[in-house]
Scaffold this motif. Structure first.
Motif, PDB file in Angstrom:
ATOM      1  N   MET A 110       0.831  -1.196   0.000  1.00  0.00           N
ATOM      2  CA  MET A 110       0.000   0.000   0.000  1.00  0.00           C
ATOM      3  C   MET A 110       0.868   1.249   0.000  1.00  0.00           C
ATOM      4  SD  MET A 110      -3.310  -0.628   1.267  1.00  0.00           S
ATOM      5  CE  MET A 110      -4.221  -2.079   1.195  1.00  0.00           C
ATOM      6  N   ARG A 117      -7.866   2.617  -5.383  1.00  0.00           N
ATOM      7  CA  ARG A 117      -8.078   2.157  -4.008  1.00  0.00           C
ATOM      8  C   ARG A 117      -9.451   2.547  -3.491  1.00  0.00           C
ATOM      9  NH1 ARG A 117      -3.294   3.650  -0.293  1.00  0.00           N
ATOM     10  NH2 ARG A 117      -4.595   2.440   1.115  1.00  0.00           N
ATOM     11  N   MET A 141     -10.228  -4.221 -14.024  1.00  0.00           N
ATOM     12  CA  MET A 141      -9.086  -5.147 -14.004  1.00  0.00           C
ATOM     13  C   MET A 141      -8.286  -5.008 -15.289  1.00  0.00           C
ATOM     14  SD  MET A 141     -10.992  -8.524 -12.577  1.00  0.00           S
ATOM     15  CE  MET A 141     -12.284  -8.401 -11.356  1.00  0.00           C
ATOM     16  N   LEU A 190     -12.113 -14.154 -11.422  1.00  0.00           N
ATOM     17  CA  LEU A 190     -12.362 -13.061 -10.479  1.00  0.00           C
ATOM     18  C   LEU A 190     -13.752 -12.469 -10.665  1.00  0.00           C
ATOM     19  CD1 LEU A 190      -8.872 -11.343 -10.570  1.00  0.00           C
ATOM     20  CD2 LEU A 190      -9.878 -12.624  -8.699  1.00  0.00           C
ATOM     21  N   VAL A 213     -16.283 -14.625  -9.045  1.00  0.00           N
ATOM     22  CA  VAL A 213     -16.295 -14.472  -7.586  1.00  0.00           C
ATOM     23  C   VAL A 213     -17.018 -13.198  -7.185  1.00  0.00           C
ATOM     24  CG1 VAL A 213     -14.835 -13.954  -5.622  1.00  0.00           C
ATOM     25  CG2 VAL A 213     -14.295 -15.866  -7.085  1.00  0.00           C
ATOM     26  N   LYS A 214     -16.759 -12.104  -7.914  1.00  0.00           N
ATOM     27  CA  LYS A 214     -17.423 -10.839  -7.568  1.00  0.00           C
ATOM     28  C   LYS A 214     -18.935 -10.965  -7.730  1.00  0.00           C
ATOM     29  CE  LYS A 214     -13.395  -9.227  -7.226  1.00  0.00           C
ATOM     30  NZ  LYS A 214     -12.718  -8.653  -6.106  1.00  0.00           N
ATOM     31  N   MET A 245     -20.205 -12.744  -4.848  1.00  0.00           N
ATOM     32  CA  MET A 245     -20.156 -11.930  -3.630  1.00  0.00           C
ATOM     33  C   MET A 245     -21.346 -10.983  -3.521  1.00  0.00           C
ATOM     34  SD  MET A 245     -16.131 -11.047  -3.483  1.00  0.00           S
ATOM     35  CE  MET A 245     -16.148  -9.863  -2.157  1.00  0.00           C
ATOM     36  N   ALA A 287     -14.417  -4.353  -7.726  1.00  0.00           N
ATOM     37  CA  ALA A 287     -13.637  -5.244  -8.590  1.00  0.00           C
ATOM     38  C   ALA A 287     -12.191  -5.330  -8.142  1.00  0.00           C
ATOM     39  CB  ALA A 287     -13.716  -4.781 -10.039  1.00  0.00           C
ATOM     40  N   LEU A 288     -11.609  -4.219  -7.761  1.00  0.00           N
ATOM     41  CA  LEU A 288     -10.198  -4.217  -7.365  1.00  0.00           C
ATOM     42  C   LEU A 288     -10.044  -4.236  -5.849  1.00  0.00           C
ATOM     43  CD1 LEU A 288      -8.712  -1.656  -9.887  1.00  0.00           C
ATOM     44  CD2 LEU A 288      -8.933  -4.108 -10.093  1.00  0.00           C
ATOM     45  N   GLU A 289     -11.077  -4.691  -5.161  1.00  0.00           N
ATOM     46  CA  GLU A 289     -11.062  -4.720  -3.693  1.00  0.00           C
ATOM     47  C   GLU A 289     -10.649  -3.390  -3.092  1.00  0.00           C
ATOM     48  OE1 GLU A 289      -9.580  -8.849  -3.255  1.00  0.00           O
ATOM     49  OE2 GLU A 289     -11.173  -8.384  -4.644  1.00  0.00           O
ATOM     50  N   ASP A 295     -10.317  -0.197  -0.778  1.00  0.00           N
ATOM     51  CA  ASP A 295     -10.273  -0.034   0.674  1.00  0.00           C
ATOM     52  C   ASP A 295     -11.321   0.960   1.134  1.00  0.00           C
ATOM     53  OD1 ASP A 295      -7.990  -1.689   1.051  1.00  0.00           O
ATOM     54  OD2 ASP A 295      -6.818  -0.093   0.122  1.00  0.00           O
ATOM     55  N   GLU A 342     -16.626  -8.133   5.836  1.00  0.00           N
ATOM     56  CA  GLU A 342     -15.695  -9.131   5.327  1.00  0.00           C
ATOM     57  C   GLU A 342     -14.429  -8.509   4.734  1.00  0.00           C
ATOM     58  OE1 GLU A 342     -17.472 -11.862   2.655  1.00  0.00           O
ATOM     59  OE2 GLU A 342     -15.518 -12.517   1.932  1.00  0.00           O
ATOM     60  N   LEU A 343     -14.621  -7.402   4.008  1.00  0.00           N
ATOM     61  CA  LEU A 343     -13.465  -6.819   3.321  1.00  0.00           C
ATOM     62  C   LEU A 343     -12.821  -5.716   4.144  1.00  0.00           C
ATOM     63  CD1 LEU A 343     -15.084  -6.601  -0.211  1.00  0.00           C
ATOM     64  CD2 LEU A 343     -13.513  -8.338   0.599  1.00  0.00           C
ATOM     65  N   HIS A 385       0.090  -1.594   5.105  1.00  0.00           N
ATOM     66  CA  HIS A 385       0.937  -2.605   4.467  1.00  0.00           C
ATOM     67  C   HIS A 385       1.849  -1.932   3.457  1.00  0.00           C
ATOM     68  CE1 HIS A 385      -2.714  -4.554   5.786  1.00  0.00           C
ATOM     69  NE2 HIS A 385      -3.344  -3.725   4.996  1.00  0.00           N
ATOM     70  N   PHE A 397      -3.680  -6.842  -6.973  1.00  0.00           N
ATOM     71  CA  PHE A 397      -4.273  -5.707  -7.684  1.00  0.00           C
ATOM     72  C   PHE A 397      -3.421  -4.460  -7.464  1.00  0.00           C
ATOM     73  CE2 PHE A 397      -8.614  -7.767  -7.583  1.00  0.00           C
ATOM     74  CZ  PHE A 397      -8.594  -8.013  -8.935  1.00  0.00           C
ATOM     75  N   TYR A 422       0.115  -4.756  -6.189  1.00  0.00           N
ATOM     76  CA  TYR A 422       1.459  -5.122  -6.658  1.00  0.00           C
ATOM     77  C   TYR A 422       1.331  -5.896  -7.958  1.00  0.00           C
ATOM     78  CZ  TYR A 422       2.789  -3.576  -2.070  1.00  0.00           C
ATOM     79  OH  TYR A 422       2.968  -2.823  -0.967  1.00  0.00           O
ATOM     80  N   ARG A 451     -14.735 -19.597  -1.477  1.00  0.00           N
ATOM     81  CA  ARG A 451     -15.525 -19.007  -2.565  1.00  0.00           C
ATOM     82  C   ARG A 451     -15.125 -19.612  -3.903  1.00  0.00           C
ATOM     83  NH1 ARG A 451     -16.565 -13.379  -0.180  1.00  0.00           N
ATOM     84  NH2 ARG A 451     -18.825 -13.554  -0.118  1.00  0.00           N
TER      85      ARG A 451
END
Lengths: 268, 374
Positions: free
Chosen positions: A1, A90, A114, A132, A135-136, A139, A169-171, A173, A202-203, B2, B28, B30, B92
């Protein structure tokens, strides 16, 4: 990060002295706002009071007239191209109407962020993207077949879910939600609130949410900021804000809609 | 927060070897580490003979999790140490249903479908255009019988938008075409010493063909596209639906003003276009062919019959009707999506231009067959 200017307790979003003038009107007259890590902050305020405009200034879409906006400790309006792109990955934004790309099907919509990563030299194979995206979809509670539909073929609730999948999509924050439940029926709205709550848990997201929906406020918001006349009137928990003495807040929390209905049904 | 790039190391001996992962396995972020990791892991013979220790990881995103999951060949390793929230990702992936098949595409079938679709679309469009023309005609009759419903404001707005604001573009284009025509024709005429013939040639070409056709082509692109996009956009904002709920007729409110204004405005634009083309031709004639303005103006009326002028105006009016009806048709038949809006705008311009050229050619052939044009 991020490595620069980021300590544990710094707020995720930090707006300081933000003013915005559009033509002759001052939309914002000195706004201070903080979103702490892991919390959901809700903004309430009058229609046309500049809530969405504030959101747009946080996510680099609109330059403030004065004041600074720091997200993840970085001044979002004073970054180079690459840095700006990197930081915008982010956060995820759920626009009011979903804003799915109508020319693309749902799969390509969710894969879009992505694939955009490749612009900066990432090597993500299509097979990986496909996994991916599935999965999304799972979710946000959408069937895998939905992937091949176009946004026009989806109901309002499904559009919001697909848009949420794209925002995440890119998780991200930080999740920014502009009226997440507007235009949904009470059940879909409730389900959507629950979904956001689960994903938040969860995230371990932080979130900034604009809403009018009392149910959503009660279910999700850790803190509430009240935007009236271009200023933040007060910030606090639901109880604290509800106890604040101001005509707008009185009106906002006054027993209405639901209670009126109960009143009629029970005949008291 | 991090800040560590993802790393790994192997510890232990024999059957008790563990892979320890550390850093942020957030691929995503790195993104460039993925290739390095893939290269490093290539030497790993069997991922399932090792224990995996993910406790050193301080962030795992779905891309990182999927990377590991694929490394493990889609099943959990026998020994896995990992936080529950990270384990959730693997669960998942494990629970994912099979990839749903993308709707099948048989090329022959797709070809036949698009051929059939194209044909029906052609017939539907033809019928639709005539139908719309008929509806507008009925609306005009209706307006004559009930003058109060005539949408004057819309007609006037449309005249300004689609006529007045085209003046500069039509004028400049016309002037340039006049100049170019004279230069090209003049080159040949000069060789034969027939400089004076330029007047008759220009007159005929401009009044009969170039004036109306150039004006119409410009209008099909400029006004036609904006009319289609304007109406098609109303699908997006549900304005068309709102109009219908108030008992308003889209043809009366939206199409009729455009058709009426274009019918009125196009002949005037043709005159304007004629004027500029002749002006360009006249100035070039003096500079390049040595024909003085005075001579040009005196000889001009005698070289071309007035009939050609009126013919050009008539053509202009017909082209105006064509452009507006085609543009309105494609606008009204758009769906409420940005995709459809752009497709319909393209269709309107393409069909409009094609029809104008076809009609122009047909009218020319027809008139000379009837012996009206020598």
């Amino acid at each position: 990060m991020s490595t620069q200017g980021n300590d544990q307790n710094a707020p995720v979003v930090d707006v300081e002295g933000l003013t915005k003038r559009l033509g002759d009107t001052w939309v914002h007259r000195g706004i201070d706002l903080e979103v702490h890590e892991g919390e959901i902050l809700a903004i309430i305020g009058e229609s046309g009071g500049g809530k969405t405009m504030l959101l747009h200034q946080i996510i680099q879409l609109v330059e403030p007239t004065e004041g600074t906006v720091h997200v993840f400790g970085e001044p979002v309006h004073h970054l180079g191209d690459y840095e700006a792109r990197r930081i915008s990955r982010r956060w995820g934004v759920l626009f009011q109407e979903g804003a799915l790309f109508s020319a693309l099907n749902i799969f390509d919509n969710i894969a879009f962020p992505m694939r955009e990563l490749r612009k900066d030299g990432a090597s993500i194979e299509e097979s990986m993207i496909s996994g991916l995206v599935r999965v999304k979809l799972e979710m946000v509670g959408l069937d895998p077949e939905v992937a091949w539909k176009t946004p026009a073929e989806l109901s309002g609730g499904m559009v919001k879910r697909a848009a949420l999948a794209r925002a995440l999509a890119l998780e991200a924050d930080l999740l920014l939600l502009d009226e997440p439940t507007a235009g949904l029926d009470p059940k879909s709205a409730g389900d959507f609130d629950a979904l956001i709550g689960e994903l938040h848990e969860e995230l371990s997201l932080s979130a900034l949410m604009i809403t009018h929906d009392l149910e959503t406020l009660a279910a999700l918001a850790d803190r509430i900021a009240v935007l009236v006349d271009g200023r933040i009137l007060t910030t606090g928990t639901l109880e604290e804000v509800a106890a604040y003495d101001h005509p707008f807040i009185k009106q906002f929390f006054q027993p209405r809609r639901g209670d009126k209905m109960l009143h009629r049904l029970t005949g008291h | 927060m991090h800040s560590e790039h993802p790393t790994w190391s192997i510890e232990g001996e024999g059957n008790n070897r563990w892979i320890k992962l550390a850093g942020a396995w957030a691929l995503f972020i790195y993104t460039r580490d993925k290739q390095r990791l893939a290269r490093e892991f290539r030497h790993l013979e069997s991922p399932h003979s090792l224990g995996w220790d993910l406790n050193g990881i301080d962030k795992l995103d779905s891309a990182g999790a999927l990377f590991l999951w694929r490394l493990w060949e889609h099943q959990l390793p026998r020994e896995l140490e990992c936080r529950t929230e990270y384990r959730r990702w693997f669960e998942r992936f494990d629970a994912l249903p099979e990839t749903p098949p993308e709707p099948n595409r048989n090329l022959v079938w797709v070809f036949l479908q698009s051929l059939g679709g194209g044909l029906t679309a052609f017939f539907n469009t033809t019928i639709g255009l005539f139908k719309l023309l008929g509806l507008v005609f009925l609306d005009i009759v209706y307006c004559f019988l009930n003058p109060r419903v005539t949408p004057w404001r819309e007609i006037s707005a449309s005249i300004y938008r689609n006529g007045v604001s085209s003046l500069v573009l039509v004028g400049v284009t016309g002037f340039v075409i006049g100049v170019v025509m004279t230069l090209q024709l003049g080159m040949t005429l000069k060789q034969f010493g027939a400089n004076g013939k330029i007047i008759g040639l220009l007159g005929l070409a401009i009044l009969r063909e170039l004036g109306p056709v150039i004006a119409a082509l410009i209008q099909a692109g400029r006004a036609g596209s904006s009319m289609t996009a304007g109406i098609a956009g109303m699908h997006l904002t549900e304005e068309l639906d709102a109009l219908r709920t108030f008992g308003g007729s889209p043809t009366l409110r939206l199409v009729l003003p455009k058709v009426v204004s274009m019918t009125l405005v196009m002949p005037l634009l043709v005159v304007w276009c004629d004027f500029n083309e002749i002006l360009g031709g006249m100035m070039t004639s003096q500079m390049y062919l040595g024909i003085p303005h005075g001579l040009f103006l005196v000889r001009f009326p005698n070289s071309v019959s007035l009939f050609n002028f009126w013919l050009g105006l008539g053509k202009g009016a017909v082209f105006g009707i064509t452009i507006s009806v085609v543009a309105s048709y494609f606008g009204l038949n758009a769906r409420a999506s940005t995709d459809s809006l752009s497709a319909q705008t393209t269709n309107a311009v393409v069909v409009g231009l094609t029809l104008i050229l076809i009609m122009d050619a047909t009218s020319g052939a027809l008139l000379s067959w009837m012996g009206i044009l020598g």
